[in-house]
Scaffold this active site. Structure first.
Site, PDB file in Angstrom:
ATOM      1  N   LYS A 223       0.829  -1.195   0.000  1.00 46.45           N
ATOM      2  CA  LYS A 223       0.000   0.000   0.000  1.00 46.45           C
ATOM      3  C   LYS A 223       0.873   1.260   0.000  1.00 46.45           C
ATOM      4  CE  LYS A 223      -3.992  -2.071  -0.058  1.00 46.45           C
ATOM      5  NZ  LYS A 223      -4.904  -2.254   1.057  1.00 46.45           N
ATOM      6  N   ARG A 258      -3.534 -10.657   3.897  1.00 47.09           N
ATOM      7  CA  ARG A 258      -3.703 -10.654   2.447  1.00 47.09           C
ATOM      8  C   ARG A 258      -2.475  -9.986   1.831  1.00 47.09           C
ATOM      9  NH1 ARG A 258      -5.698  -7.520  -1.761  1.00 47.09           N
ATOM     10  NH2 ARG A 258      -6.987  -8.661  -3.281  1.00 47.09           N
TER      11      ARG A 258
END
Length: 287
Positions: A223, A258
């Site tokens: 991210k 994840r």
């Protein structure tokens, strides 16, 4: 904190959450995902990657057919299904891993579970197509409900916003008949958490989310906030930073992760689990 919880899934499968970290490998069969767009858009390439991730330690493969990155091109349901269903069917036939479908569409979820998926992972927290909760209830699929701030005005306090949004999502799930034991929550790192500070604050206060009463899955992988902290601009250069967030969140009680780079995170989480076995954890407040 790490007591086992049995997560019932579709097709009579179960998964134990708690004592050891569970890894969910990301498999985007799209041309435009932020990290690996186009790399696994063909069935054989996708299957090869799924096998690789399973071999590296992924218990779950999360298959998505529409990019969820900011500004990603929307696709219709037919195109999403064209991309993912052949991969799900082939992977289910091999039985190498549990399969999750990354979708907010009720009909896509229904077809995916019929094709062999065990888990429905909705990044809109059941609040874009609430009928997806009924699909999960009727099929017996495990359900991941993710928090997002997209398309609405958020509360100023990041944890208060999590509690408010996810509580509303849980109400939708219960009204549809989804069993409480089938639900896992995801705080949605990076999804309309626009600043590095907001994501780091959510990490720092992560344990407060256990007030919602469900196991937690996290998706910090590659991210933008990880890149901001580490100075790594390229998404695929952020895996070491991702592994650090995985360890921090594991020590605070996160059950599942994840990630794109399964091998690196599996190693990092194995060390975290070894320390947890020795009684080393972050403090958690369940008030």
């Amino acid at each position: 904190m790490f007591d086992p919880v049995v997560w019932p899934l579709a097709h009579g499968r179960f998964l134990e959450l708690g004592p050891r970290a569970v890894i969910m490998g990301v498999l985007n069969v799209t041309p435009d995902s932020f990290s690996d767009g186009g790399r696994y858009a063909h069935v054989e390439a996708a299957l090869d990657q799924a096998r690789r991730m399973a071999g590296e330690g992924a218990t779950i493969i999360d298959i998505g057919g529409e990019s969820t990155r900011p500004g990603g091109a929307a696709v219709d349901a037919a195109e999403e299904q064209r991309r993912i269903l052949p991969v799900i069917e082939a992977l289910a036939a091999e039985g190498a891993a549990l399969i999750s479908v990354d979708t907010y569409r009720a009909e896509t979820a229904r077809l995916a579970v019929a094709a062999g998926a065990h888990i429905v992972n909705d990044v809109w927290g059941l609040q874009r197509e609430p009928d997806i909760a009924r699909v999960a209830a009727e099929t017996g699929a495990g359900l991941v409900i993710m928090h997002t701030g997209r398309g609405r005005e958020k509360l100023a306090d990041p944890v208060a916003d999590q509690i408010a949004f996810l509580s509303a999502s849980l109400d939708i799930a219960r009204a549809a008949g989804v069993g409480e034991d089938r639900i896992v929550l995801d705080p949605g790192f990076g999804f309309a958490k626009e600043t590095t500070d907001e994501n780091l604050a959510l990490m720092a206060r992560f344990a407060e989310l256990f007030a919602l009463g469900r196991p937690l899955l996290v998706g910090t992988s590659r991210k933008r906030f990880v890149g901001a902290v580490t100075g790594r601009e390229a998404p695929d250069a952020r895996d070491a930073g991702t592994a650090a967030t995985s360890v921090i969140l594991r020590l605070q009680g996160a059950a599942a992760f994840r990630v794109h780079d399964v091998a690196m995170n599996a190693d990092a989480l194995a060390v975290a689990d070894a320390m947890i076995a020795r009684g080393v954890t972050a403090q958690r407040d369940d008030r």
